[in-house]
Design a protein around this motif. Structure first.
Motif, PDB file in Angstrom:
ATOM      1  N   UNK A 230      30.602  77.017  29.907  1.00 33.74           N
ATOM      2  CA  UNK A 230      31.894  77.252  29.739  1.00 33.74           C
ATOM      3  C   UNK A 230      32.434  77.744  28.633  1.00 33.74           C
ATOM      4  N   UNK A 231      31.607  77.692  27.587  1.00 34.43           N
ATOM      5  CA  UNK A 231      31.913  78.384  26.033  1.00 34.43           C
ATOM      6  C   UNK A 231      31.697  79.834  26.265  1.00 34.43           C
ATOM      7  N   UNK A 232      30.566  80.128  27.015  1.00 39.63           N
ATOM      8  CA  UNK A 232      30.433  81.734  27.544  1.00 39.63           C
ATOM      9  C   UNK A 232      31.652  82.134  28.355  1.00 39.63           C
ATOM     10  N   UNK A 233      31.731  81.463  29.343  1.00 36.13           N
ATOM     11  CA  UNK A 233      32.845  81.824  30.065  1.00 36.13           C
ATOM     12  C   UNK A 233      34.432  82.028  29.525  1.00 36.13           C
ATOM     13  N   UNK A 234      34.625  81.232  28.741  1.00 32.25           N
ATOM     14  CA  UNK A 234      36.018  81.411  28.262  1.00 32.25           C
ATOM     15  C   UNK A 234      36.096  82.505  27.080  1.00 32.25           C
ATOM     16  N   UNK A 235      34.823  82.621  26.469  1.00 35.70           N
ATOM     17  CA  UNK A 235      34.835  84.003  25.608  1.00 35.70           C
ATOM     18  C   UNK A 235      34.974  85.145  26.450  1.00 35.70           C
ATOM     19  N   UNK A 236      34.494  85.160  27.559  1.00 35.83           N
ATOM     20  CA  UNK A 236      34.838  86.367  28.624  1.00 35.83           C
ATOM     21  C   UNK A 236      36.051  86.645  29.021  1.00 35.83           C
ATOM     22  N   UNK A 237      36.782  85.549  29.702  1.00 34.01           N
ATOM     23  CA  UNK A 237      37.927  85.430  30.436  1.00 34.01           C
ATOM     24  C   UNK A 237      39.231  84.915  29.761  1.00 34.01           C
ATOM     25  N   UNK A 238      38.959  84.169  28.718  1.00 29.19           N
ATOM     26  CA  UNK A 238      39.993  83.573  27.788  1.00 29.19           C
ATOM     27  C   UNK A 238      40.901  82.730  28.721  1.00 29.19           C
ATOM     28  N   UNK A 239      40.338  82.061  29.529  1.00 32.09           N
ATOM     29  CA  UNK A 239      41.021  81.381  30.596  1.00 32.09           C
ATOM     30  C   UNK A 239      40.099  80.113  31.045  1.00 32.09           C
ATOM     31  N   UNK A 240      40.904  79.108  31.422  1.00 31.23           N
ATOM     32  CA  UNK A 240      40.281  77.694  31.744  1.00 31.23           C
ATOM     33  C   UNK A 240      41.316  76.896  32.544  1.00 31.23           C
ATOM     34  N   UNK A 241      40.756  76.121  33.213  1.00 28.74           N
ATOM     35  CA  UNK A 241      41.601  74.839  33.960  1.00 28.74           C
ATOM     36  C   UNK A 241      41.077  73.574  33.703  1.00 28.74           C
ATOM     37  N   UNK A 242      41.941  72.809  33.313  1.00 34.78           N
ATOM     38  CA  UNK A 242      41.599  71.503  33.012  1.00 34.78           C
ATOM     39  C   UNK A 242      42.198  70.529  33.813  1.00 34.78           C
ATOM     40  N   UNK A 243      41.536  69.665  34.547  1.00 37.25           N
ATOM     41  CA  UNK A 243      41.989  68.492  35.823  1.00 37.25           C
ATOM     42  C   UNK A 243      41.463  67.121  35.092  1.00 37.25           C
ATOM     43  N   UNK A 244      42.326  66.362  35.381  1.00 40.23           N
ATOM     44  CA  UNK A 244      42.109  64.920  35.047  1.00 40.23           C
ATOM     45  C   UNK A 244      43.224  64.091  35.822  1.00 40.23           C
ATOM     46  N   UNK A 245      42.936  62.599  35.729  1.00 40.89           N
ATOM     47  CA  UNK A 245      43.925  61.765  36.027  1.00 40.89           C
ATOM     48  C   UNK A 245      44.489  61.143  34.918  1.00 40.89           C
ATOM     49  N   UNK A 246      46.034  60.937  35.143  1.00 45.89           N
ATOM     50  CA  UNK A 246      46.436  60.206  33.900  1.00 45.89           C
ATOM     51  C   UNK A 246      47.809  59.731  34.639  1.00 45.89           C
ATOM     52  N   UNK A 247      48.025  58.415  34.371  1.00 41.67           N
ATOM     53  CA  UNK A 247      49.252  57.768  34.663  1.00 41.67           C
ATOM     54  C   UNK A 247      49.627  57.794  36.158  1.00 41.67           C
TER      55      UNK A 247
END
Length: 178
Positions: free
Chosen positions: A83-100
């Motif tokens: 993920x670190x390498x992919x972010x360095x290349x694209x500058x993008x990520x998606x965060x998914x989680x459950x809350x509330x």
């Protein structure tokens, strides 16, 4: 013969979906860097796309996430993570989680944090800003968790490390505001 022109009421929409560009209060409290021990079972999924178009997933805890304000998220990753390498290349990520009792999916623009003041952990520190976020819930069911975990042996050593990591994220985030 039945009357095909008779209308039946449409069922109430079971899916509630909202878009946001600032962290809702419950999420902000989750990522505020406090009471990490009480939040230790929480897991978020960080999704990235590598140069080959493959989706990569990193599972993160509250010890690797810190929201310094309503629109940003600091992230601590291992330098060797895909993920670190992919972010360095694209500058993008998606965060998914459950809350509330709801499912969150947040599109982030991500850049390296200028400095992780006092950061000797070997981790890479990143600063994400919300591009767009979505929260979904249904009326007929309550999400009680996503991917969760338990720390082995009480986890005191891990909790101590996470608290240090979040402190580094806080200092680095503060340094970017100067």
């Amino acid at each position: 013969m039945s009357d095909s022109s008779a209308s039946t009421p449409a069922p109430a929409r079971p899916l509630e979906q909202n878009v946001f560009d600032e962290w809702p209060d419950a999420v902000r409290a989750l990522f505020d860097g406090s009471s990490i021990g009480g939040k230790s079972g929480f897991t978020a999924s960080l999704l990235t796309v590598d140069a080959n178009g493959h989706v990569r997933t990193s599972l993160l805890s509250v010890g690797e996430l810190y929201a310094p304000d309503a629109r940003t998220l600091c992230i601590a990753l291992w330098p060797q993570a895909r993920a670190t390498r992919a972010i360095a290349q694209s500058g993008r990520a998606t965060l998914s989680f459950v809350c509330d009792a709801a499912f969150y999916q947040v599109q982030l623009r991500v850049a390296p944090l200028a400095s992780a003041v006092g950061g000797d952990s070997g981790l890479v520190y990143l600063l994400g800003s919300i591009d767009t976020g979505e929260v979904q819930s249904v009326r007929y069911a309550r999400l009680t968790g996503g991917i969760t975990f338990e720390l082995e042996g009480g986890g005191r050593e891990v909790l101590d490390r996470w608290e240090k990591q979040v402190e580094h994220l806080k200092r680095a985030a503060a340094a970017t505001r100067r």
